[in-house]
Design a protein around this motif. Structure first.
Motif, short mmCIF file in Angstrom:
data_model
loop_
_atom_site.label_atom_id
_atom_site.label_comp_id
_atom_site.label_asym_id
_atom_site.label_seq_id
_atom_site.Cartn_x
_atom_site.Cartn_y
_atom_site.Cartn_z
N GLU A 109 12.89 3.88 -10.23
CA GLU A 109 11.60 4.21 -10.12
C GLU A 109 10.83 2.91 -9.59
OE1 GLU A 109 10.88 5.45 -14.69
OE2 GLU A 109 11.60 3.45 -14.59
N ILE A 110 11.41 1.84 -9.63
CA ILE A 110 10.71 0.71 -8.82
C ILE A 110 10.70 1.18 -7.42
CG2 ILE A 110 10.96 -1.57 -8.17
CD1 ILE A 110 11.65 -2.08 -10.99
N GLU A 111 11.90 1.68 -6.85
CA GLU A 111 12.09 2.07 -5.18
C GLU A 111 10.98 3.06 -4.97
OE1 GLU A 111 16.06 2.54 -4.02
OE2 GLU A 111 15.42 3.00 -1.66
N GLU A 112 11.01 4.18 -5.78
CA GLU A 112 10.05 5.24 -5.50
C GLU A 112 8.54 4.77 -5.54
OE1 GLU A 112 9.64 7.95 -9.64
OE2 GLU A 112 10.80 8.71 -7.99
N ARG A 113 8.28 3.86 -6.38
CA ARG A 113 6.91 3.45 -6.43
C ARG A 113 6.63 2.73 -5.37
NH1 ARG A 113 3.49 3.76 -10.89
NH2 ARG A 113 4.10 5.43 -12.42
N PHE A 114 7.39 1.69 -4.84
CA PHE A 114 7.21 0.90 -3.83
C PHE A 114 6.88 1.88 -2.52
CE2 PHE A 114 8.24 -1.74 -0.05
CZ PHE A 114 7.42 -2.88 -0.53
N ASP A 115 7.88 2.72 -2.27
CA ASP A 115 7.97 3.52 -1.10
C ASP A 115 6.58 4.29 -1.07
OD1 ASP A 115 10.56 2.66 -0.60
OD2 ASP A 115 11.49 4.35 -1.23
N PHE A 116 6.19 4.67 -2.11
CA PHE A 116 4.85 5.49 -2.31
C PHE A 116 3.74 4.59 -1.65
CE2 PHE A 116 1.09 7.04 -4.02
CZ PHE A 116 0.91 8.45 -3.62
N ALA A 117 3.74 3.28 -2.40
CA ALA A 117 2.52 2.40 -1.90
C ALA A 117 2.64 2.12 -0.41
CB ALA A 117 2.56 1.51 -2.93
N ALA A 118 3.70 1.67 -0.15
CA ALA A 118 3.95 1.19 1.30
C ALA A 118 3.64 2.43 2.28
CB ALA A 118 5.38 0.64 1.51
N ALA A 119 3.99 3.67 1.72
CA ALA A 119 3.79 4.69 2.57
C ALA A 119 2.18 5.19 2.94
CB ALA A 119 4.57 6.02 2.06
N GLN A 120 1.23 4.62 2.02
CA GLN A 120 0.00 5.02 2.05
C GLN A 120 -0.87 4.44 3.04
OE1 GLN A 120 -0.72 7.54 0.02
NE2 GLN A 120 1.52 7.12 -0.31
N GLY A 121 -0.02 3.14 3.88
CA GLY A 121 -0.69 2.64 4.99
C GLY A 121 -1.44 1.16 4.72
N LEU A 122 -1.04 0.92 3.33
CA LEU A 122 -1.18 -0.37 3.05
C LEU A 122 -0.70 -1.79 4.01
CD1 LEU A 122 -0.81 -0.14 -0.70
CD2 LEU A 122 -2.80 -0.76 -0.02
N THR A 123 -1.26 -2.47 4.17
CA THR A 123 -0.33 -3.79 4.86
C THR A 123 0.77 -4.36 3.97
OG1 THR A 123 -2.56 -4.56 5.81
CG2 THR A 123 -0.78 -6.18 5.82
N SER A 124 0.48 -4.38 2.75
CA SER A 124 1.76 -4.85 1.94
C SER A 124 1.27 -4.42 0.28
CB SER A 124 1.33 -6.42 2.08
OG SER A 124 2.41 -7.19 1.30
N VAL A 125 2.43 -4.61 -0.54
CA VAL A 125 2.38 -4.05 -1.78
C VAL A 125 2.76 -5.27 -2.42
CG1 VAL A 125 3.47 -2.73 -3.54
CG2 VAL A 125 3.35 -1.89 -1.21
N VAL A 126 1.83 -5.58 -3.61
CA VAL A 126 1.85 -6.86 -4.20
C VAL A 126 2.91 -6.66 -5.43
CG1 VAL A 126 0.73 -8.62 -5.77
CG2 VAL A 126 -0.39 -7.52 -3.85
N SER A 127 3.93 -7.60 -5.59
CA SER A 127 4.68 -7.71 -6.69
C SER A 127 4.39 -7.56 -8.26
CB SER A 127 5.80 -8.58 -6.49
OG SER A 127 5.27 -9.92 -6.65
N MET A 128 5.18 -7.21 -9.14
CA MET A 128 4.90 -7.22 -10.74
C MET A 128 4.79 -8.52 -11.12
SD MET A 128 6.79 -3.89 -12.17
CE MET A 128 8.14 -3.79 -11.12
N GLY A 129 4.14 -8.61 -12.38
CA GLY A 129 4.17 -9.92 -12.99
C GLY A 129 5.25 -10.50 -13.86
N ASP A 130 6.07 -9.58 -14.10
CA ASP A 130 7.30 -10.20 -14.91
C ASP A 130 8.42 -10.56 -14.25
OD1 ASP A 130 9.58 -10.18 -16.49
OD2 ASP A 130 8.15 -9.75 -18.19
#
Length: 294
Positions: free
Chosen positions: A231-252
């Motif tokens: 789940e974490i990998e698919e969520r990261f891949d989705f966000a990064a694929a939108q064109g963002l410069t960077s994806v911020v990690s979770m708080g825990d």
């Protein structure tokens, strides 16, 4: 880890940004180890804030040791000149450094706040003065609010260099103006503004405290996060694929290793997979769309 240009700042940011609120939940020795782990895995952009408990203090020792390796983002919720100036001085002291690379207006929610920030005696005056004095290098803004408010901020702050806002499949699946962060991405790209995505890993709101008392929640996040490697990998891949410069990690901190693994493995996500994920999650509740405008 891959890097991408952070807008026009001249900095190439790792596609994962370390959200240092995770340090708040660790003792100093554990915080030191986490900073070393994150650096070893190729992350070069850290984000901290005064409201993250004692994260500034716990980041300080390793930050000073590795200052040249870390692009340091910090932020303030103060809206006036005096408040922002005081908060910046406090953060510099708590972090133990004499310079912050990116200083951000934190959590813009309402138009009247933007009026205060950009008006006479507003926070932007303190930001620009600090930039002239060499205390900060770049000016940014973070927001969970309506995309139109962020677009208004772009119009009104001509030296804005970065934006931080929510991006996940639930947000992307909402077909209304209140969730049209694609418009923000497009405008940021046109203006050469760097983009940082938050809440990429939001699964849904926590059950009510009657069903699950806060003390029984397994993670420190204010929302319930996805927590399996897939789940974490698919969520990261989705966000990064939108064109963002960077994806911020979770708080825990317990989830950090899986986010690092996902960021290091990132190799794009095709449009069919993105559409499939949006459809799979389209009807799921999420704290991101539901709690944006509290």
């Amino acid at each position: 880890m891959k890097t991408r240009p952070l807008g026009g700042t001249g900095h190439d940011t790792s596609i994962m940004t370390f959200g240092t609120i995770a340090l708040n939940w660790l003792e100093q020795e554990g915080a030191d180890q986490m900073v070393e782990l994150v650096l070893d895995r190729g992350v070069n952009h850290f984000d901290v804030a005064p409201m993250y408990g004692d994260a500034e203090l716990k980041l300080g020792p390793k930050l000073r040791q590795h200052r040249d390796e870390i692009f340091l983002g910090c932020k303030t919720q103060e809206r006036t000149y005096d408040g922002a100036k005081r908060k910046l001085e406090q953060s510099l002291t708590r972090l133990g450094v004499d310079h912050i690379d990116l200083y951000q207006v934190h959590g813009l929610e309402y138009e009247h706040e933007l009026d205060t920030i950009t008006g006479d005696g507003g926070a932007l005056e303190a930001f620009r003065e600090a930039k002239d004095d060499g205390l900060i290098s770049h000016i940014g803004l973070t927001s969970h609010s309506e995309p139109q408010l962020i677009l208004d901020a772009i119009d009104r702050i001509d030296d804005l260099e970065t934006l931080m806002f929510p991006m996940n499949p639930v947000v992307a699946g909402k077909d209304d103006a209140d969730h049209d962060y694609d418009a923000v991405l497009e405008r940021a790209d046109e203006e050469g503004i760097g983009t940082l995505g938050i809440k990429a890993f939001a699964k849904g709101p926590w059950p009510s405290t009657d069903e699950l008392p806060e003390g029984d929640r397994p993670y420190a996040n204010w929302y319930e996060p996805v927590d399996t490697p897939a789940e974490i990998e698919e969520r990261f891949d989705f966000a990064a694929a939108q064109g963002l410069t960077s994806v911020v990690s979770m708080g825990d901190p317990k989830l950090m290793a899986m986010v690092l693994d996902a960021a290091q493995r990132y190799d794009g996500m095709d449009e069919a997979a993105q559409r499939s994920l949006i459809e799979k999650l389209r009807h799921d509740e999420s704290p991101v769309p539901e709690q944006l405008h509290h």
